[in-house]
Enzyme design. Structure first.
Site, mmCIF file in Angstrom:
data_model
loop_
_atom_site.group_PDB
_atom_site.id
_atom_site.type_symbol
_atom_site.label_atom_id
_atom_site.label_comp_id
_atom_site.label_asym_id
_atom_site.label_seq_id
_atom_site.Cartn_x
_atom_site.Cartn_y
_atom_site.Cartn_z
ATOM 1 N N TYR A 278 0.854 -1.313 -0.136
ATOM 2 C CA TYR A 278 -0.071 0.170 0.092
ATOM 3 C C TYR A 278 0.846 1.352 -0.062
ATOM 4 C CZ TYR A 278 -4.423 2.194 0.555
ATOM 5 O OH TYR A 278 -5.682 3.075 0.401
ATOM 6 N N LYS B 130 -3.168 8.668 2.714
ATOM 7 C CA LYS B 130 -4.515 8.455 3.489
ATOM 8 C C LYS B 130 -4.326 8.828 4.838
ATOM 9 C CE LYS B 130 -6.967 6.127 0.294
ATOM 10 N NZ LYS B 130 -7.976 7.085 -0.293
#
Ligand code: NAP
Length: 255
Positions: A155, A162
């Protein structure tokens, strides 16, 4: 009809699998008038194929969140058409494929800037342009993922983006609360979409979720959409600055 007489802008519809598309359908089902933004002409064709599923034609507006003029034009078009805005859905993220595999340590400066610009700063730009239209307050929701607070394999830079998005949600919520504008994050478990396909070994993420989540299964996109609908609607009028997890009980599990 949770959204009767409301106007919503949904960003991030790429195709019928998009989380944003399911949210648009949920808002439509509950009576909201809709504006849907799309990135460019190629994406517009895909949206044209599915909008017939809505109960009434939405306003379709182009929006490239990396350009401030484009964001301002999008919100101006919403203002011209409806004169107001009650909810805004941010479902936009992008990072280069090479930054979603291998080592985070090796992320380039350009790749880092791009991911944070598209995936995090875009919320600021959209909210700033939307604020004057949110005359009666309303609900803003941004899609996020657990990779913001845990180091999830592959990720990488998107996790950092995020984290910035989630922190931004709290600052925006604190500043806009006095106007009755609520800003929340919705942290969804893994769902098969176009963006998810860009993450290396995404099927492994789905399998891990299925094994370890309290519900012992993956989520449906409708479950994510219904939670987003709640956060957009007056039913969540007391909730702001929060990250709500729609992950089937994955995050809260111990060893
Ligand atoms: P998706 O259908 O591929 O949606 C991502 C959207 O971002 C696309 O519509 C894409 O447009 C748009 N986008 C990228 N660059 C843009 C730009 N410069 N300007 C405007 N729009 C741009 O994938 P999704 O999974 O539904 O993603 C929606 C949100 O949910 C993202 O924030 C994602 O991180 C989040 N999320 C996803 C999952 C998951 O497992 N799928 C889990 C948690 C959170 P084009 O495709 O037209 O380029």
């Amino acid at each position: 009809m949770l959204m009767q007489d409301k106007v919503s802008l949904v960003t991030g519809v790429a195709n019928h699998r998009s989380i944003a598309w399911s949210i648009a359908r949920a808002l439509d089902r509950e009576g909201s008038r809709l504006a849907i933004s799309y990135l460019g002409e190629r994406e517009r064709e895909g949206i044209d194929r599915i909008v017939g599923e809505l109960s009434r034609p939405p306003l379709l507006v182009p929006c490239d969140v990396t350009r401030s003029e484009s964001v301002d034009e999008t919100l101006a078009a919403v203002g011209n058409e409806f004169g107001r805005l009650d909810s805004l859905v941010h479902a936009i993220a992008f990072a280069r494929r090479e930054d979603l595999e291998g080592r985070y340590t090796d992320t380039s400066r350009d790749g880092y800037h791009l991911a944070l610009d598209v995936s995090a700063y875009s919320l600021n730009a959209l909210v700033r342009a939307a604020e004057p239209l949110m005359i009666d307050g309303g609900g803003i929701v941004a899609l996020t993922f657990l990779g913001s607070e845990r180091a999830c394999r592959n990720y990488n830079v998107m996790g950092v983006a995020k984290a910035a998005l989630e922190s931004g949600i709290r600052y925006l919520a604190s500043e806009l609360g006095a106007k009755g504008i609520r800003v929340n994050g919705l942290s969804a478990g893994p769902v098969r979409t176009l963006a998810a396909r860009g993450i290396k070994d995404f099927p492994a993420m789905l399998r891990a979720h299925e094994e370890r989540a309290a519900l012992r299964r993956n989520l449906t996109v409708e479950e994510v959409a219904n939670a987003a609908l709640f956060l957009c609607s007056p039913w969540s009028s007391g909730i702001t600055g929060e990250i709500i997890y729609v992950d089937g009980g994955y995050r809260m599990m111990g060893g």
